[in-house]
Design an enzyme around this catalytic site. Structure first.
Site, PDB file in Angstrom:
ATOM      1  N   SER A  20      11.111  -3.684  -1.011  1.00 54.52           N
ATOM      2  CA  SER A  20      11.339  -4.011   0.406  1.00 54.52           C
ATOM      3  C   SER A  20      12.805  -4.260   0.760  1.00 54.52           C
ATOM      4  CB  SER A  20      10.474  -5.210   0.813  1.00 54.52           C
ATOM      5  OG  SER A  20       9.122  -4.836   0.734  1.00 54.52           O
ATOM      6  N   LYS A  69      -1.057 -13.622   1.062  1.00 60.19           N
ATOM      7  CA  LYS A  69      -1.380 -13.078   2.385  1.00 60.19           C
ATOM      8  C   LYS A  69      -2.384 -13.937   3.163  1.00 60.19           C
ATOM      9  CE  LYS A  69      -0.130  -8.288   1.468  1.00 60.19           C
ATOM     10  NZ  LYS A  69      -0.557  -6.887   1.473  1.00 60.19           N
TER      11      LYS A  69
END
Ligand code: NDP
Length: 281
Positions: A20, A69
Protein backbone atom coordinates in the site's frame (compact mmCIF):
# COMPACT_ATOMS: atom_id res chain seq x y z
CA UNK A 1 6.80 28.04 4.43
CA UNK A 2 5.83 24.66 2.98
CA UNK A 3 2.59 23.06 4.28
CA UNK A 4 3.36 19.78 6.10
CA UNK A 5 2.03 16.70 4.26
CA UNK A 6 -1.25 15.10 5.38
CA UNK A 7 -0.74 11.82 7.25
CA UNK A 8 -2.15 8.52 5.96
CA UNK A 9 -1.17 4.89 6.38
CA UNK A 10 -2.12 1.27 6.71
CA UNK A 11 -2.56 -0.47 10.05
CA UNK A 12 -2.24 -4.24 10.29
CA UNK A 13 -0.51 -7.14 12.05
CA UNK A 14 1.70 -8.14 10.31
CA UNK A 15 1.92 -5.31 7.81
CA UNK A 16 5.59 -5.12 6.78
CA UNK A 17 4.83 -6.91 3.47
CA UNK A 18 2.14 -4.39 2.46
CA UNK A 19 2.34 -2.85 -1.01
CA UNK A 20 0.00 0.00 0.00
CA UNK A 21 2.74 2.61 0.68
CA UNK A 22 4.07 2.04 -2.85
CA UNK A 23 0.57 2.26 -4.38
CA UNK A 24 -0.53 5.38 -2.49
CA UNK A 25 2.89 6.97 -3.01
CA UNK A 26 2.42 6.63 -6.79
CA UNK A 27 -1.19 7.88 -6.59
CA UNK A 28 -0.07 10.94 -4.58
CA UNK A 29 2.73 11.75 -7.00
CA UNK A 30 0.54 11.32 -10.08
CA UNK A 31 -2.28 13.47 -8.66
CA UNK A 32 0.07 15.98 -6.98
CA UNK A 33 -1.33 15.45 -3.49
CA UNK A 34 0.76 16.55 -0.52
CA UNK A 35 0.63 13.47 1.71
CA UNK A 36 2.70 10.76 3.32
CA UNK A 37 1.56 7.15 3.71
CA UNK A 38 3.21 4.91 6.29
CA UNK A 39 3.04 1.37 7.67
CA UNK A 40 1.63 0.97 11.20
CA UNK A 41 2.38 -2.43 12.77
CA UNK A 42 -0.17 -2.71 15.59
CA UNK A 43 -1.29 -5.84 17.50
CA UNK A 44 -5.02 -6.30 18.20
CA UNK A 45 -4.83 -5.25 21.88
CA UNK A 46 -3.40 -1.85 20.90
CA UNK A 47 -5.56 -1.23 17.82
CA UNK A 48 -8.26 1.03 19.26
CA UNK A 49 -5.95 3.28 21.29
CA UNK A 50 -3.43 3.53 18.46
CA UNK A 51 -6.00 4.56 15.85
CA UNK A 52 -7.73 7.10 18.12
CA UNK A 53 -4.36 8.66 18.88
CA UNK A 54 -3.41 8.73 15.18
CA UNK A 55 -6.51 10.79 14.42
CA UNK A 56 -6.21 12.92 17.59
CA UNK A 57 -2.73 13.93 16.37
CA UNK A 58 -4.15 15.12 13.05
CA UNK A 59 -3.85 11.93 10.93
CA UNK A 60 -6.30 12.10 8.01
CA UNK A 61 -6.91 8.51 6.97
CA UNK A 62 -5.97 4.86 7.46
CA UNK A 63 -6.34 1.67 5.52
CA UNK A 64 -7.05 -1.29 7.76
CA UNK A 65 -5.96 -4.82 7.04
CA UNK A 66 -5.87 -8.20 8.79
CA UNK A 67 -6.76 -8.76 11.58
CA UNK A 68 -8.38 -5.40 12.38
CA UNK A 69 -11.22 -4.96 9.87
CA UNK A 70 -14.03 -5.83 12.28
CA UNK A 71 -12.49 -3.82 15.14
CA UNK A 72 -12.31 -0.86 12.75
CA UNK A 73 -16.04 -1.19 12.06
CA UNK A 74 -16.74 -0.98 15.82
CA UNK A 75 -14.41 1.97 16.27
CA UNK A 76 -15.86 4.16 13.48
CA UNK A 77 -18.47 6.76 14.51
CA UNK A 78 -20.18 6.52 11.11
CA UNK A 79 -20.23 3.73 8.52
CA UNK A 80 -20.96 3.90 4.80
CA UNK A 81 -23.85 1.59 3.82
CA UNK A 82 -21.45 -0.89 2.20
CA UNK A 83 -19.25 -1.02 5.33
CA UNK A 84 -22.30 -1.45 7.53
CA UNK A 85 -23.49 -4.34 5.39
CA UNK A 86 -20.04 -5.96 5.40
CA UNK A 87 -19.53 -5.46 9.15
CA UNK A 88 -15.90 -4.80 8.23
CA UNK A 89 -13.94 -1.64 7.43
CA UNK A 90 -10.77 -1.30 5.35
CA UNK A 91 -10.73 2.51 5.17
CA UNK A 92 -10.99 5.07 7.98
CA UNK A 93 -11.23 8.80 7.41
CA UNK A 94 -11.35 11.81 9.70
CA UNK A 95 -14.52 13.88 9.28
CA UNK A 96 -15.62 17.23 10.73
CA UNK A 97 -15.84 17.47 14.54
CA UNK A 98 -13.34 14.61 14.92
CA UNK A 99 -15.81 11.96 13.81
CA UNK A 100 -14.28 8.91 12.14
CA UNK A 101 -15.92 7.43 9.03
CA UNK A 102 -15.49 3.74 8.17
CA UNK A 103 -15.82 2.47 4.60
CA UNK A 104 -15.19 -0.84 2.86
CA UNK A 105 -13.68 -0.51 -0.62
CA UNK A 106 -12.78 -4.20 -1.16
CA UNK A 107 -15.93 -5.03 -3.13
CA UNK A 108 -15.71 -1.97 -5.37
CA UNK A 109 -12.04 -2.85 -5.93
CA UNK A 110 -12.84 -6.41 -6.99
CA UNK A 111 -15.72 -5.37 -9.26
CA UNK A 112 -13.58 -2.68 -10.87
CA UNK A 113 -10.72 -5.12 -11.49
CA UNK A 114 -13.08 -7.71 -12.99
CA UNK A 115 -15.04 -5.31 -15.15
CA UNK A 116 -12.54 -2.62 -16.17
CA UNK A 117 -9.14 -4.34 -16.11
CA UNK A 118 -9.96 -7.97 -16.89
CA UNK A 119 -13.22 -7.48 -18.85
CA UNK A 120 -14.82 -10.35 -16.92
CA UNK A 121 -18.60 -9.79 -16.71
CA UNK A 122 -20.55 -10.43 -13.50
CA UNK A 123 -24.07 -9.79 -14.80
CA UNK A 124 -26.07 -12.99 -15.34
CA UNK A 125 -23.04 -15.15 -14.50
CA UNK A 126 -22.92 -18.08 -12.05
CA UNK A 127 -20.33 -17.24 -9.45
CA UNK A 128 -18.70 -19.42 -6.81
CA UNK A 129 -16.98 -17.73 -3.87
CA UNK A 130 -14.71 -19.92 -1.73
CA UNK A 131 -14.38 -18.62 1.83
CA UNK A 132 -16.72 -16.79 4.19
CA UNK A 133 -14.38 -14.46 6.04
CA UNK A 134 -13.99 -10.68 6.01
CA UNK A 135 -13.04 -10.48 2.34
CA UNK A 136 -16.19 -12.32 1.26
CA UNK A 137 -18.27 -10.02 3.49
CA UNK A 138 -16.70 -7.04 1.72
CA UNK A 139 -17.32 -8.22 -1.83
CA UNK A 140 -20.68 -9.99 -1.63
CA UNK A 141 -22.86 -6.86 -1.60
CA UNK A 142 -21.12 -5.12 -4.54
CA UNK A 143 -21.15 -8.38 -6.57
CA UNK A 144 -24.86 -8.97 -5.90
CA UNK A 145 -25.61 -5.38 -7.00
CA UNK A 146 -24.29 -6.32 -10.48
CA UNK A 147 -27.11 -8.87 -10.78
CA UNK A 148 -25.32 -12.20 -11.27
CA UNK A 149 -27.48 -15.24 -12.08
CA UNK A 150 -26.42 -16.81 -8.76
CA UNK A 151 -23.68 -16.68 -6.16
CA UNK A 152 -22.76 -19.78 -4.17
CA UNK A 153 -20.59 -19.18 -1.09
CA UNK A 154 -18.75 -22.35 -0.06
CA UNK A 155 -16.68 -22.49 3.09
CA UNK A 156 -14.68 -25.07 5.02
CA UNK A 157 -16.85 -24.29 8.04
CA UNK A 158 -20.44 -24.45 6.71
CA UNK A 159 -21.82 -22.66 9.76
CA UNK A 160 -19.75 -19.56 9.00
CA UNK A 161 -21.05 -19.51 5.41
CA UNK A 162 -24.63 -19.83 6.66
CA UNK A 163 -24.21 -16.99 9.17
CA UNK A 164 -22.84 -14.80 6.40
CA UNK A 165 -25.67 -15.75 4.08
CA UNK A 166 -28.25 -14.49 6.58
CA UNK A 167 -26.73 -11.00 6.30
CA UNK A 168 -26.86 -10.88 2.48
CA UNK A 169 -29.70 -13.06 1.20
CA UNK A 170 -32.05 -10.07 0.82
CA UNK A 171 -29.73 -8.60 -1.83
CA UNK A 172 -30.04 -11.31 -4.48
CA UNK A 173 -29.75 -15.01 -5.37
CA UNK A 174 -27.10 -16.29 -2.99
CA UNK A 175 -26.76 -19.59 -1.19
CA UNK A 176 -24.26 -21.19 1.18
CA UNK A 177 -22.74 -24.68 1.41
CA UNK A 178 -19.72 -26.69 2.50
CA UNK A 179 -16.96 -27.67 0.06
CA UNK A 180 -18.31 -31.24 -0.18
CA UNK A 181 -21.85 -30.02 -0.99
CA UNK A 182 -20.87 -28.10 -4.14
CA UNK A 183 -22.86 -29.03 -7.27
CA UNK A 184 -20.93 -30.90 -9.96
CA UNK A 185 -21.50 -28.07 -12.42
CA UNK A 186 -19.07 -25.58 -13.90
CA UNK A 187 -19.27 -21.97 -12.69
CA UNK A 188 -18.50 -18.97 -14.92
CA UNK A 189 -16.40 -17.27 -12.27
CA UNK A 190 -14.71 -18.84 -9.24
CA UNK A 191 -13.29 -16.46 -6.66
CA UNK A 192 -10.91 -17.79 -4.03
CA UNK A 193 -11.54 -15.58 -1.00
CA UNK A 194 -9.97 -18.03 1.45
CA UNK A 195 -6.57 -17.36 2.93
CA UNK A 196 -5.44 -20.88 1.90
CA UNK A 197 -2.92 -19.54 -0.64
CA UNK A 198 -1.10 -17.74 2.18
CA UNK A 199 -0.16 -21.11 3.67
CA UNK A 200 0.57 -22.72 0.29
CA UNK A 201 -2.75 -24.62 0.24
CA UNK A 202 -5.73 -24.92 -2.08
CA UNK A 203 -9.32 -25.24 -0.76
CA UNK A 204 -10.38 -28.88 -0.94
CA UNK A 205 -12.99 -28.67 -3.68
CA UNK A 206 -13.82 -30.94 -6.58
CA UNK A 207 -12.55 -29.84 -10.00
CA UNK A 208 -16.12 -30.43 -11.29
CA UNK A 209 -16.82 -26.76 -10.56
CA UNK A 210 -14.32 -25.83 -13.30
CA UNK A 211 -15.21 -25.78 -16.97
CA UNK A 212 -13.21 -24.77 -20.04
CA UNK A 213 -14.99 -21.37 -19.95
CA UNK A 214 -14.46 -20.75 -16.19
CA UNK A 215 -12.46 -17.73 -15.03
CA UNK A 216 -10.69 -18.19 -11.69
CA UNK A 217 -9.70 -15.29 -9.45
CA UNK A 218 -7.50 -15.62 -6.38
CA UNK A 219 -7.78 -12.62 -4.06
CA UNK A 220 -4.33 -13.53 -2.78
CA UNK A 221 -1.30 -12.54 -4.82
CA UNK A 222 2.40 -13.31 -4.83
CA UNK A 223 5.66 -13.16 -6.73
CA UNK A 224 4.65 -16.18 -8.79
CA UNK A 225 1.35 -17.94 -9.46
CA UNK A 226 -0.53 -18.71 -6.23
CA UNK A 227 -1.38 -22.38 -5.46
CA UNK A 228 -5.04 -21.74 -6.44
CA UNK A 229 -4.07 -20.15 -9.76
CA UNK A 230 -1.77 -23.11 -10.52
CA UNK A 231 -4.50 -25.57 -9.49
CA UNK A 232 -7.03 -23.90 -11.78
CA UNK A 233 -4.71 -23.62 -14.79
CA UNK A 234 -3.60 -27.25 -14.45
CA UNK A 235 -7.27 -28.28 -14.62
CA UNK A 236 -7.91 -26.39 -17.84
CA UNK A 237 -9.85 -23.26 -16.85
CA UNK A 238 -10.07 -20.44 -19.40
CA UNK A 239 -8.10 -17.98 -17.33
CA UNK A 240 -6.76 -17.65 -13.78
CA UNK A 241 -5.58 -14.40 -12.20
CA UNK A 242 -4.31 -13.13 -8.85
CA UNK A 243 -5.72 -10.29 -6.75
CA UNK A 244 -3.14 -7.59 -7.45
CA UNK A 245 -5.66 -5.63 -9.52
CA UNK A 246 -8.19 -5.76 -6.67
CA UNK A 247 -5.53 -4.43 -4.31
CA UNK A 248 -4.80 -1.46 -6.55
CA UNK A 249 -8.47 -0.73 -7.31
CA UNK A 250 -9.57 -0.83 -3.66
CA UNK A 251 -6.69 1.52 -2.89
CA UNK A 252 -7.90 3.90 -5.63
CA UNK A 253 -11.37 3.91 -4.02
CA UNK A 254 -9.85 4.77 -0.63
CA UNK A 255 -7.67 7.48 -2.16
CA UNK A 256 -10.66 9.08 -3.88
CA UNK A 257 -12.65 9.04 -0.64
CA UNK A 258 -9.78 10.74 1.21
CA UNK A 259 -8.63 13.25 -1.40
CA UNK A 260 -11.65 13.75 -3.70
CA UNK A 261 -9.56 12.89 -6.76
CA UNK A 262 -9.61 9.60 -8.66
CA UNK A 263 -6.11 8.27 -9.37
CA UNK A 264 -5.29 6.33 -12.54
CA UNK A 265 -4.51 2.69 -11.74
CA UNK A 266 -2.99 1.22 -14.92
CA UNK A 267 0.56 2.52 -14.43
CA UNK A 268 0.60 1.43 -10.76
CA UNK A 269 -0.60 -2.05 -11.65
CA UNK A 270 2.04 -2.38 -14.39
CA UNK A 271 4.76 -1.24 -11.99
CA UNK A 272 3.66 -3.80 -9.37
CA UNK A 273 3.56 -6.57 -11.98
CA UNK A 274 7.07 -5.62 -13.10
CA UNK A 275 8.32 -5.68 -9.48
CA UNK A 276 6.64 -9.07 -8.91
CA UNK A 277 8.17 -10.49 -12.09
CA UNK A 278 11.57 -9.28 -10.95
CA UNK A 279 10.99 -10.91 -7.55
CA UNK A 280 11.12 -7.61 -5.68
CA UNK A 281 7.78 -7.57 -3.79
P1 NDP B 1 -10.37 -14.25 7.05
O1 NDP B 1 -9.34 -14.68 8.02
O2 NDP B 1 -11.46 -13.34 7.48
O3 NDP B 1 -11.09 -15.56 6.41
C1 NDP B 1 -10.31 -16.63 5.97
C2 NDP B 1 -11.16 -17.60 5.16
O4 NDP B 1 -10.28 -18.55 4.56
C3 NDP B 1 -12.19 -18.38 5.96
O5 NDP B 1 -13.33 -18.57 5.15
C4 NDP B 1 -11.46 -19.70 6.23
O6 NDP B 1 -12.34 -20.80 6.40
C5 NDP B 1 -10.72 -19.87 4.93
N1 NDP B 1 -9.55 -20.72 4.97
C6 NDP B 1 -8.36 -20.48 5.59
N2 NDP B 1 -7.47 -21.45 5.34
C7 NDP B 1 -8.12 -22.35 4.55
C8 NDP B 1 -7.74 -23.58 3.95
N3 NDP B 1 -6.50 -24.11 4.14
N4 NDP B 1 -8.63 -24.24 3.18
C9 NDP B 1 -9.85 -23.72 2.99
N5 NDP B 1 -10.30 -22.56 3.54
C10 NDP B 1 -9.43 -21.88 4.31
O7 NDP B 1 -9.55 -13.61 5.81
P2 NDP B 1 -10.08 -12.53 4.76
O8 NDP B 1 -11.43 -12.92 4.34
O9 NDP B 1 -9.89 -11.17 5.29
O10 NDP B 1 -9.01 -12.70 3.56
C11 NDP B 1 -9.08 -13.81 2.70
C12 NDP B 1 -8.06 -13.68 1.60
O11 NDP B 1 -8.35 -12.56 0.76
C13 NDP B 1 -6.62 -13.46 2.11
O12 NDP B 1 -5.76 -14.22 1.28
C14 NDP B 1 -6.40 -11.98 1.88
O13 NDP B 1 -5.04 -11.66 1.71
C15 NDP B 1 -7.18 -11.77 0.59
N6 NDP B 1 -7.60 -10.38 0.37
C16 NDP B 1 -7.13 -9.74 -0.75
C17 NDP B 1 -7.50 -8.45 -1.02
C18 NDP B 1 -6.98 -7.79 -2.25
O14 NDP B 1 -7.10 -6.55 -2.35
N7 NDP B 1 -6.42 -8.51 -3.20
C19 NDP B 1 -8.38 -7.69 -0.12
C20 NDP B 1 -8.85 -8.47 1.02
C21 NDP B 1 -8.45 -9.76 1.24
P3 NDP B 1 -12.94 -21.21 7.86
O15 NDP B 1 -14.04 -20.23 8.13
O16 NDP B 1 -13.42 -22.59 7.67
O17 NDP B 1 -11.78 -21.08 8.82
Amino acid sequence: MNTPPDQYGVVGHPVAHSLSPFIHGMFARDTEQNLVYRLHEVPPERFRGYVLEFFARGGRGLNVTLPHKEAAASLANDLTPRAERAGAVNTLMLLEENRILGDNTDGAGLVSDLQNNLRVPVEQRRILILGAGGATRGVLGPLLMREPAQIVVANRSVKRAQTLLADFCDLGPVRACGFDELPAEAFDLIINATSASLSGEVPEISADVLGAHSVCYDMAYGKSATPFVRWALERGCARAVQGLGMLVEQAAESFELWRGVRPQTAAVLSALRRHAAEGRN
